[in-house]
Scaffold this active site. Structure first.
Site, mmCIF file in Angstrom:
data_model
loop_
_atom_site.group_PDB
_atom_site.id
_atom_site.type_symbol
_atom_site.label_atom_id
_atom_site.label_comp_id
_atom_site.label_asym_id
_atom_site.label_seq_id
_atom_site.Cartn_x
_atom_site.Cartn_y
_atom_site.Cartn_z
ATOM 1 N N HIS A 1 73.947 -6.571 63.180
ATOM 2 C CA HIS A 1 74.335 -7.991 63.243
ATOM 3 C C HIS A 1 75.447 -8.176 64.271
ATOM 4 C CE1 HIS A 1 75.382 -12.020 61.518
ATOM 5 N NE2 HIS A 1 76.575 -11.683 61.978
ATOM 6 N N GLU A 2 76.444 -7.301 64.215
ATOM 7 C CA GLU A 2 77.552 -7.407 65.174
ATOM 8 C C GLU A 2 77.114 -7.054 66.593
ATOM 9 O OE1 GLU A 2 80.096 -8.935 64.286
ATOM 10 O OE2 GLU A 2 79.626 -8.904 62.148
#
Length: 442
Positions: free
Chosen positions: A24-25
């Site tokens: 996600h990051e």
């Protein structure tokens, strides 16, 4: 052995969630670097740093509290448009919060960073960066759903009978214990038995269970001929479906529920038969519709989240049962994973498929949840960028001075309120998952 399997299931899902958070990051990191924003830190977790390594201008690391992650980009908040400072013109509490955030955002900004700050990006680039994280979760969810459907396959009802109900019972009611006084179901009256394979219904060839169900429901009160195979021999009989309350079904044969989780019902024809199931691999065309169904289901939970949380609180502090379709925490997800992995009487492939499905569902939930247009969620930043674009467009339309980047730091008081609510919600769900866990296996 059961304990080891339970631990293995928990570890598998924990690692899967950690990788999902990390990716996600990455979804934020890659477009930020692509658009030449200087990224100072990429961290998984919060709190004290356990390990870090600097590569180029970015520090990559892992922190002690595995409750998320973040990408730190310089210049998240714009300076004072009048004099370029980050100091306030007043000393109010909300103004002070915004000022402190601006100061932190500009700590790492140097003379060489002109044009590399986040706030100076065009609106569309800001949106791409902020949607990068949820999009990554969506892609992970799609991949895992594809693995589940195309690799493992899913249980599909066949036209071979697994059960023939002896008595007519209202939907949702327990079966009677005295079979001598009950009213026989049409299937039992016609002599159907488990193991029979339905061939035709009212002169039409039966190819799948869902179609047969539709035909039975539409034939209430009508006597029709039904043929079936038993021990390789073709038999024929007449059946008359009775009109009774039956669950409303989706196109996939799943029961439709209302906001409280109760199944919706409709008056329809009923025979009193149940199908055997077979695990069947699905085509690629089935992946996106399944993803869409899961997203819609998660969206319904998020939309009704306040009511769902009230239900969780009531269950946690009373004798009421938990809603199996309600929200759960990462602790609850881990517990379910452990219970699935420890089911030694279930084939390994079925357990593995369930764990993959669980991880896919978590990622789709993260996708939906992060799109909520409230800070500190990604959707809140997207909303801020859209507002900036709208007011700049309006200013241009009316030939006014460009208002410049929207100072999202002004929304920090709302951010802190939302963050506090999220923390309380997380604590409640974790507590409920410990003292009153969800029983998804009935």
């Amino acid at each position: 052995m059961t304990v080891l399997l339970f631990i293995a299931g928990v570890v598998f899902v924990a690692l899967g969630i950690a990788v999902s958070i990390a990716l996600h990051e990455v979804g934020h990191l890659l477009p930020a670097k692509l658009f030449n924003v200087r990224v100072t830190r990429y961290m998984i977790g919060f709190g004290p740093t356990l390990w870090s390594r600097k590569r180029g201008e970015t520090e990559y690391g892992v922190k002690a509290i595995p409750a998320g992650g973040y990408v730190a980009m310089i210049g998240m908040y714009p300076p004072n448009p009048d004099d370029g400072s980050v100091r306030p013109s007043s000393t109010g509490m909300f103004q002070t919060l915004a000022t402190e955030a601006r100061s932190q955002a500009h700590e790492d900004v140097g003379p060489a960073d002109v044009g590399r700050v986040f706030y100076a990006l065009p609106v569309w680039k800001k949106i791409i960066i902020m949607l990068g994280g949820p999009t990554m979760n969506l892609l992970i969810g799609i991949v895992l759903t594809a693995v589940l459907l195309m690799g493992f396959g899913v249980p599909v009802p066949t036209t071979t009978l697994a059960e023939v109900n002896a008595c007519q019972v209202a939907y949702g009611k327990p079966a009677p214990t005295d079979l001598t006084t009950c009213t026989k179901t049409p299937a039992a009256a016609a002599g159907l038995k488990p193991g029979d394979t339905i061939q035709t219904f009212d002169g039409r060839q039966v190819t799948d269970w869902n179609t047969l169900t539709d035909w039975i429901r539409a034939a209430a009160g009508k006597t029709v001929e039904l043929s079936y195979l038993r021990d390789g021999v073709l038999h024929a009989t007449n059946v008359t479906p009775v009109l009774t309350a039956r669950p409303v079904l989706t196109s996939a044969g799943q029961a439709v529920t209302d906001s409280s989780g109760a199944a919706k019902t409709i008056e329809a024809g009923f025979l009193g038969i149940g199908a055997t199931t077979a695990t069947v691999r699905q085509p690629a065309s089935a992946v996106l519709p399944m993803v869409g169904q899961n997203i819609a289901q998660v969206g319904g939970i998020v939309f009704n989240l306040p009511a769902k949380l009230v239900g969780v609180a009531k269950a946690a502090f009373s004798s009421e049962p938990r809603d199996p379709n309600g929200p759960i925490s990462v602790v609850g997800v881990g517990r379910v994973a452990g219970e699935v992995a420890a089911m030694e009487d279930v084939p390994f492939s079925a357990r593995a498929a369930t764990l993959v499905s669980l991880l896919g569902g978590v990622n789709l939930a993260l996708f939906v949840f992060n799109l909520i247009p409230l800070l500190p969620l990604d959707g809140g930043h997207v909303l801020g960028a859209l507002y900036e674009g709208a007011r700049r467009r309006i200013a241009k339309l009316f030939k006014r001075r460009d208002p410049g980047p929207f100072d999202i730091a002004k929304m920090l008081p709302v951010t802190y309120v939302v963050a506090s609510v999220l923390i309380v919600m997380s604590v409640l769900l974790i507590y409920a998952d410990i003292v009153k866990p969800v029983n998804i296996f009935g």
